[in-house]
Motif scaffolding. Structure first.
Motif, mmCIF file in Angstrom:
data_model
loop_
_atom_site.group_PDB
_atom_site.id
_atom_site.type_symbol
_atom_site.label_atom_id
_atom_site.label_comp_id
_atom_site.label_asym_id
_atom_site.label_seq_id
_atom_site.Cartn_x
_atom_site.Cartn_y
_atom_site.Cartn_z
ATOM 1 N N MET A 53 -35.248 69.189 -10.404
ATOM 2 C CA MET A 53 -34.506 69.715 -11.760
ATOM 3 C C MET A 53 -32.974 69.160 -11.500
ATOM 4 O O MET A 53 -32.647 68.783 -12.591
ATOM 5 C CB MET A 53 -34.311 71.233 -11.530
ATOM 6 C CG MET A 53 -33.920 71.800 -12.894
ATOM 7 S SD MET A 53 -34.132 73.736 -12.634
ATOM 8 C CE MET A 53 -33.534 74.165 -11.220
ATOM 9 N N VAL A 54 -32.446 69.318 -10.433
ATOM 10 C CA VAL A 54 -30.953 68.862 -10.108
ATOM 11 C C VAL A 54 -30.930 67.265 -10.447
ATOM 12 O O VAL A 54 -29.922 67.047 -11.509
ATOM 13 C CB VAL A 54 -30.514 69.221 -8.702
ATOM 14 C CG1 VAL A 54 -29.133 68.673 -8.659
ATOM 15 C CG2 VAL A 54 -30.490 70.886 -8.635
ATOM 16 N N PRO A 55 -31.745 66.455 -9.796
ATOM 17 C CA PRO A 55 -31.498 64.987 -10.090
ATOM 18 C C PRO A 55 -31.741 64.658 -11.455
ATOM 19 O O PRO A 55 -31.077 63.865 -12.146
ATOM 20 C CB PRO A 55 -32.628 64.223 -9.195
ATOM 21 C CG PRO A 55 -33.246 65.336 -8.476
ATOM 22 C CD PRO A 55 -32.545 66.761 -8.869
ATOM 23 N N ALA A 56 -33.158 65.356 -12.286
ATOM 24 C CA ALA A 56 -33.231 65.146 -13.501
ATOM 25 C C ALA A 56 -32.283 65.366 -14.602
ATOM 26 O O ALA A 56 -31.862 64.559 -15.180
ATOM 27 C CB ALA A 56 -34.666 65.779 -13.890
ATOM 28 N N VAL A 59 -29.189 62.787 -14.209
ATOM 29 C CA VAL A 59 -29.672 61.536 -14.794
ATOM 30 C C VAL A 59 -29.582 61.702 -16.263
ATOM 31 O O VAL A 59 -28.878 61.008 -17.094
ATOM 32 C CB VAL A 59 -31.017 61.005 -14.514
ATOM 33 C CG1 VAL A 59 -31.427 59.916 -15.260
ATOM 34 C CG2 VAL A 59 -31.021 60.521 -12.993
ATOM 35 N N ALA A 60 -29.988 62.704 -16.832
ATOM 36 C CA ALA A 60 -29.934 63.176 -18.373
ATOM 37 C C ALA A 60 -28.455 63.126 -18.766
ATOM 38 O O ALA A 60 -28.118 62.673 -20.002
ATOM 39 C CB ALA A 60 -30.844 64.455 -18.639
ATOM 40 N N VAL A 63 -26.778 59.859 -18.724
ATOM 41 C CA VAL A 63 -27.465 58.819 -19.922
ATOM 42 C C VAL A 63 -26.701 59.303 -21.241
ATOM 43 O O VAL A 63 -26.253 58.490 -21.977
ATOM 44 C CB VAL A 63 -29.262 59.092 -19.943
ATOM 45 C CG1 VAL A 63 -29.358 58.215 -21.157
ATOM 46 C CG2 VAL A 63 -29.711 58.043 -18.770
ATOM 47 N N LEU A 64 -26.854 60.538 -21.095
ATOM 48 C CA LEU A 64 -26.145 61.068 -22.669
ATOM 49 C C LEU A 64 -24.668 60.815 -22.729
ATOM 50 O O LEU A 64 -24.106 60.415 -23.854
ATOM 51 C CB LEU A 64 -26.295 62.750 -22.650
ATOM 52 C CG LEU A 64 -25.986 63.623 -23.824
ATOM 53 C CD1 LEU A 64 -27.149 62.872 -24.972
ATOM 54 C CD2 LEU A 64 -26.031 64.823 -23.908
ATOM 55 N N GLY A 65 -23.848 60.910 -21.466
ATOM 56 C CA GLY A 65 -22.459 60.637 -21.789
ATOM 57 C C GLY A 65 -22.293 59.111 -21.975
ATOM 58 O O GLY A 65 -21.501 58.999 -22.579
ATOM 59 N N VAL A 66 -22.953 58.338 -21.316
ATOM 60 C CA VAL A 66 -22.805 56.788 -21.588
ATOM 61 C C VAL A 66 -23.193 56.452 -22.828
ATOM 62 O O VAL A 66 -22.409 55.724 -23.551
ATOM 63 C CB VAL A 66 -23.608 56.226 -20.504
ATOM 64 C CG1 VAL A 66 -23.782 54.453 -20.932
ATOM 65 C CG2 VAL A 66 -23.202 56.039 -18.942
ATOM 66 N N SER A 67 -24.253 57.008 -23.568
ATOM 67 C CA SER A 67 -24.587 56.786 -24.990
ATOM 68 C C SER A 67 -23.642 57.241 -25.881
ATOM 69 O O SER A 67 -23.109 56.590 -26.785
ATOM 70 C CB SER A 67 -25.718 57.683 -25.048
ATOM 71 O OG SER A 67 -26.882 57.371 -24.445
#
Lengths: 235, 191
Positions: A53-56, A59-60, A63-67
């Motif tokens: 849960m924590v690593p996922a 990562v999510a 990815v959202l922040g960079v996008s």
């Protein structure tokens, strides 16, 4: 405990020895084992989820922040470049009259052009000739000119936007078109102040380049129809 | 087979946490008492089977949320008592407490003792005595018999039986006194 006579109790226990049939025993024990298996299956699946849960989530979020950051940079390139952000200076003169619709359109186009101009300044300042006016004033004046030279500016702003995105690999097919134009002309239209422009026209006249001076003057009048052109230049 | 040294509560907690062997040990301890509780109360093996299985299924289902707030036997027989009351209600049978009008129990304080353990050559007589006890037990009013069975099969105290039955401790004490007196009376011919 209770008040039951111990002898009576013992007699009862000696006599009372019945038990459930073996079929019931088997059914109940099987149900108990099944329940254990179900619970362990649930626990295992939940522990797998808890482990990832924590690593996922991290990562999510990344990815959202960079996008979002990339999206914002593409939409508003000028807001991401703090060093090149121009300061808004007061307009030297009122813009030529235009309809509300045209003004709004020109502003949209102009914001992209401004961003491109700022980028260009930051990336290649040597391409620009020395000018007395500040880049902020130029930008504001370019905004005014954009209202009258809308079609041309639109093409230029597209090229400018593409040029701004060039760093991301989105090299624009329109870039060569913009590059093919004579550089001084583009500078007249987008970067110089009216005073500097008139000074240039005067210099052309003094050098005897009358045709060029006339062209520049005509263009200047198109861009600034309300501007009082000095006689020394207009002759 | 070696007995598991753990308490009932510890076994139940172990089963809750996924130890299937703990349930087997627990079941081995309580299968007989619980089955006999139903068998004596229903008087019919088919009904006893059904109720017995139902209680253990409920126990299995409730194991995930089990917390040892009371003795395991109290918890188990509370489930059994509630199931039996439901069963009686469905059958239209309403257990009544006959204490106020029951005259048979008056002599319970002056009862003859139960039959003494006899010599090996009197085994037949002993078996007949046992059968007479079961018959006498069968004739007891439901609530007196239940008090007797909870004490004998469940090993419960007066307070625990009172808690399960939803009455006071003194009421249970009276029921047990009357039940014991009647059983002794019935066994008088075998003395």
């Amino acid at each position: 405990m209770t008040d039951i006579d111990p002898k009576l109790s013992r007699l009862y226990r000696e006599t009372s020895t019945e038990g459930p049939p073996a079929v019931l025993d088997a059914a109940i024990l099987a149900a108990a084992k099944k329940q254990v298996a179900i619970r362990q299956g649930r626990k295992r699946s939940s522990s797998i989820w808890a482990r990832w849960m924590v690593p996922a989530s991290a990562v999510a979020t990344l990815v959202l922040g960079v996008s979002i950051a990339l999206l914002v940079e593409r939409e508003h390139p000028e807001t991401t470049d703090d060093t090149a952000t121009p300061q808004i200076a007061p307009r030297p003169q009122s813009p030529p009259p235009a309809s509300v619709k045209e003004t709004a359109k020109a502003k949209t186009v102009d914001s992209a052009a401004r961003g491109a101009a700022v980028k260009k300044e930051a990336q290649a300042p040597v391409l620009r000739p020395a000018e007395p006016a500040s880049s902020a004033a130029d930008t504001v004046q370019a905004e005014g000119r954009a209202q009258t030279t809308e079609p041309r500016m639109q093409t230029e702003s597209t090229a400018a936007r593409d040029a701004a995105m060039g760093g991301l690999g989105a090299a624009a097919p329109a870039a060569p078109t913009a590059a093919a134009r004579p550089a001084p002309m583009r500078q007249h239209a987008t970067q110089r102040s009216p005073e500097a422009w008139l000074e240039d026209i005067g210099r052309l006249k003094r050098e005897g380049r009358e045709t060029e001076a006339a062209e520049q003057l005509a263009e200047f009048r198109k861009a600034y129809p309300a501007y009082a052109v000095p006689e020394s230049v207009s002759k | 087979m070696q007995q598991d040294p753990r308490t009932d509560e510890a076994l139940m907690l172990a089963y809750r946490d996924g130890d299937g062997a703990a349930f087997e040990a627990l079941y081995g301890r309580w299968r007989g008492p619980l089955y006999r509780y139903f068998l004596r109360q229903c008087g019919h093996a088919g009904e006893a089977d059904e109720l017995f299985q139902d209680v253990f299924m409920r126990m299995i289902g409730a194991a995930a949320n089990y917390e040892p707030t009371a003795r395991f036997s109290t918890w188990l027989f509370r489930i059994a008592h509630n199931r039996l009351v439901d069963h009686w209600r469905k059958m239209g049978r309403e257990p009544v407490d006959p204490l106020p009008s029951d005259e048979d129990g008056d002599d319970c304080g002056n009862n003859p003792p139960a039959a003494e353990d006899s010599a090996p050559d009197r085994q037949v007589e002993r078996r007949e005595l046992g059968e007479a006890l079961m018959a006498a037990l069968n004739e007891l009013p439901d609530l007196q018999r239940e008090a007797f069975l909870l004490a004998e099969e469940g090993g419960l105290t007066l307070e625990q039986i009172a808690s399960i039955s939803g009455v006071g401790r003194e009421t249970i004490k009276s029921r047990l006194r009357y039940a014991t007196g009647k059983l002794r009376n019935k066994l008088e011919p075998w003395r």
